[in-house]
Design a protein around this motif. Structure first.
Motif, PDB file in Angstrom:
ATOM      1  N   PRO A   1       0.812  -1.231   0.000  1.00  0.00           N
ATOM      2  CA  PRO A   1       0.000   0.000   0.000  1.00  0.00           C
ATOM      3  C   PRO A   1       0.840   1.274   0.000  1.00  0.00           C
ATOM      4  N   VAL A   2       2.155   1.132   0.078  1.00  0.00           N
ATOM      5  CA  VAL A   2       3.050   2.295   0.040  1.00  0.00           C
ATOM      6  C   VAL A   2       3.905   2.214  -1.214  1.00  0.00           C
ATOM      7  N   ASN A   3       4.558   3.334  -1.529  1.00  0.00           N
ATOM      8  CA  ASN A   3       5.454   3.373  -2.682  1.00  0.00           C
ATOM      9  C   ASN A   3       6.573   2.344  -2.492  1.00  0.00           C
ATOM     10  N   PRO A   4       6.751   1.407  -3.420  1.00  0.00           N
ATOM     11  CA  PRO A   4       7.745   0.347  -3.223  1.00  0.00           C
ATOM     12  C   PRO A   4       9.193   0.808  -3.413  1.00  0.00           C
ATOM     13  N   LEU A   5       9.416   1.996  -3.974  1.00  0.00           N
ATOM     14  CA  LEU A   5      10.784   2.447  -4.227  1.00  0.00           C
ATOM     15  C   LEU A   5      11.631   2.473  -2.949  1.00  0.00           C
ATOM     16  N   PRO A   6      11.150   3.059  -1.831  1.00  0.00           N
ATOM     17  CA  PRO A   6      11.967   3.028  -0.612  1.00  0.00           C
ATOM     18  C   PRO A   6      12.240   1.620  -0.104  1.00  0.00           C
ATOM     19  N   VAL A   7      11.294   0.693  -0.324  1.00  0.00           N
ATOM     20  CA  VAL A   7      11.502  -0.689   0.106  1.00  0.00           C
ATOM     21  C   VAL A   7      12.709  -1.281  -0.613  1.00  0.00           C
ATOM     22  N   VAL A   8      12.797  -1.017  -1.914  1.00  0.00           N
ATOM     23  CA  VAL A   8      13.923  -1.527  -2.700  1.00  0.00           C
ATOM     24  C   VAL A   8      15.218  -0.849  -2.255  1.00  0.00           C
ATOM     25  N   ALA A   9      15.211   0.478  -2.176  1.00  0.00           N
ATOM     26  CA  ALA A   9      16.431   1.233  -1.862  1.00  0.00           C
ATOM     27  C   ALA A   9      16.961   0.896  -0.474  1.00  0.00           C
ATOM     28  N   LEU A  10      16.088   0.948   0.518  1.00  0.00           N
ATOM     29  CA  LEU A  10      16.518   0.680   1.889  1.00  0.00           C
ATOM     30  C   LEU A  10      16.933  -0.776   2.065  1.00  0.00           C
ATOM     31  N   GLY A  11      16.280  -1.682   1.327  1.00  0.00           N
ATOM     32  CA  GLY A  11      16.640  -3.090   1.410  1.00  0.00           C
ATOM     33  C   GLY A  11      18.056  -3.339   0.912  1.00  0.00           C
ATOM     34  N   VAL A  12      18.421  -2.730  -0.223  1.00  0.00           N
ATOM     35  CA  VAL A  12      19.774  -2.886  -0.767  1.00  0.00           C
ATOM     36  C   VAL A  12      20.804  -2.351   0.217  1.00  0.00           C
ATOM     37  N   TRP A  13      20.555  -1.159   0.736  1.00  0.00           N
ATOM     38  CA  TRP A  13      21.516  -0.522   1.654  1.00  0.00           C
ATOM     39  C   TRP A  13      21.624  -1.290   2.975  1.00  0.00           C
ATOM     40  N   TRP A  14      20.467  -1.596   3.576  1.00  0.00           N
ATOM     41  CA  TRP A  14      20.467  -2.232   4.898  1.00  0.00           C
ATOM     42  C   TRP A  14      21.068  -3.635   4.845  1.00  0.00           C
ATOM     43  N   ASN A  15      20.610  -4.452   3.910  1.00  0.00           N
ATOM     44  CA  ASN A  15      21.084  -5.826   3.832  1.00  0.00           C
ATOM     45  C   ASN A  15      22.583  -5.872   3.514  1.00  0.00           C
ATOM     46  N   SER A  16      23.041  -5.003   2.620  1.00  0.00           N
ATOM     47  CA  SER A  16      24.458  -5.009   2.240  1.00  0.00           C
ATOM     48  C   SER A  16      25.364  -4.717   3.423  1.00  0.00           C
ATOM     49  N   ASN A  17      24.903  -3.879   4.339  1.00  0.00           N
ATOM     50  CA  ASN A  17      25.745  -3.464   5.461  1.00  0.00           C
ATOM     51  C   ASN A  17      25.491  -4.250   6.739  1.00  0.00           C
ATOM     52  N   THR A  18      24.578  -5.204   6.673  1.00  0.00           N
ATOM     53  CA  THR A  18      24.325  -6.047   7.846  1.00  0.00           C
ATOM     54  C   THR A  18      24.535  -7.520   7.492  1.00  0.00           C
ATOM     55  N   ILE A  19      23.560  -8.109   6.837  1.00  0.00           N
ATOM     56  CA  ILE A  19      23.596  -9.544   6.560  1.00  0.00           C
ATOM     57  C   ILE A  19      24.730  -9.899   5.603  1.00  0.00           C
ATOM     58  N   SER A  20      24.764  -9.210   4.456  1.00  0.00           N
ATOM     59  CA  SER A  20      25.785  -9.519   3.461  1.00  0.00           C
ATOM     60  C   SER A  20      27.190  -9.267   4.009  1.00  0.00           C
TER      61      SER A  20
END
Length: 375
Positions: A34-53
């Protein structure tokens, strides 16, 4: 740490596996959110890369090699970043050597997976791909670039903020991580170095320090000096906050105001609110003290010196300005008396009062009884 038959290092890594699955589900359902998916994609790339990955690069989670390889391919597909390149570049960074591109069959497989996902999305969901996924991916990589740059732009720097390190699984312990790259992410807080260079900002927001230097608080103070209307505004807003915080306190006989030069609003207000207290204004700038002198009464002593918590921290009340140059977090940790610390509006400690939303500022009051709870 306690490993399992599947996990090589710690049961805590199961959390990363679950969060990776959650990230994948969010991406699959992003176009229906129900929200704009662009932030979901952007924040997911940044957050996952600097934590899990990032954690997986240093200590692959699984005992079985094939599971580690499969998880690496999953991260490649999910983030759109070939994990072979990410791993080689990052390990070269830790070894303090230049990275050079090397072609391999593994890398070819990773690039094929990324191109396959992009092509499929472009054909089956073109609107989502071009308006959310592609720009979100670029923004996410940009955030990663900013993050990496400011982690090292002035040498390796840590950020020990509790909220950030909870959300990013101790990513802020960067000095500590470089000292022991093979240490599990969950153990980094135990190795916190007392003398580690730190910043009040997480790496991705550390550009704010640069902005503050370009538009210094002292330059804003000089604007206030030229305007009686602005002087009235800052006096009223600060007096309201200080009056709220000082009400009900034990009698205060001595006050040290740090960095109170130029327009000395705090000293002016405390002269009014604490008519029997001895007030010292401490500043390293003679020019600022000379500018402040005409505003203040004879009861205020002006001292040309740098603040030393041991020498100057024994007053009944110590006031630290927003423009304080140094590690503000260390101030909160070392305060041993009643301290008023001017801070940004989003930094809340102890009893506090907002000065003004327009100024983005609040004042935090630390009292001796509260200090152990803040540490």
């Amino acid at each position: 740490m306690e490993s399992t038959a599947i996990l090589r290092h710690s049961r805590k890594d199961a959390l990363f596996i679950g969060l990776t699955a959650t990230h994948a589900v969010l991406l699959l359902c992003a176009s229906a959110l129900p929200v704009n998916p662009l932030p979901v994609v952007a924040l997911g790339v940044w957050w996952n890369s600097n934590t899990i990955s990032h954690s997986f690069i240093h200590k692959p989670f699984f005992r079985a090699r094939w599971l580690n390889e499969a998880f690496s391919l999953c991260l490649t597909t999910l983030l759109g970043i070939p994990q072979t390149i990410w791993r080689e570049r990052h390990l070269a960074h830790h070894a303090n050597r230049c990275w050079s591109f090397r072609w391999s069959g593994r890398l070819a497989l990773e690039i094929s997976l990324i191109l396959g996902v992009s092509t499929t999305l472009g054909i089956t969901a073109p609107q989502f791909f071009f308006t959310a996924y592609l720009p979100g991916y670029v923004i996410g990589l940009t955030l990663c670039s900013i993050h990496g740059h400011y982690e090292h732009s002035r040498g390796t720097i840590s950020h020990h903020g509790r909220l950030y390190n909870w959300l990013f699984f101790n990513d802020g312990y960067h000095v500590e991580h470089h000292a022991a790259p093979g240490l599990h992410w969950s153990e980094l807080p135990r190795t916190r170095a007392a003398n580690a260079p730190t910043s009040r900002w997480p790496a991705v927001l550390r550009w704010i320090d640069t902005l503050q230097e370009a538009i210094s608080l002292n330059s804003l103070e000089r604007i206030v000096l030229r305007s009686r209307r602005l002087q009235g505004f800052v006096l009223r807003s600060h007096e309201r906050a200080l009056r709220e915080l000082l009400s009900g306190l034990a009698p205060i006989k001595s006050v040290t105001v740090v960095g109170g030069g130029l327009f000395p609003r705090t000293a002016l207000i405390l002269e009014k609110l604490l008519p029997h207290a001895r007030i010292i204004v401490l500043d390293v700038s003679l020019e600022s003290l000379e500018r402040a002198r005409p505003f203040l009464g004879d009861r205020v002593e002006l001292v040309h010196a740098a603040f030393d918590p041991i020498v100057h921290g024994s007053s009944d009340l110590v006031v630290i300005p927003l423009a304080f140059q140094g590690d503000r977090e260390a101030l909160y940790q070392s305060a041993s008396g009643r301290w008023l610390i001017h801070d940004w509006i989003w930094n809340v400690r102890g009893r506090n009062a907002v000065v003004s939303p327009l100024l983005l500022k609040r004042i935090n009051l630390l009292e001796p009884a509260e200090l152990p709870c803040e540490r």
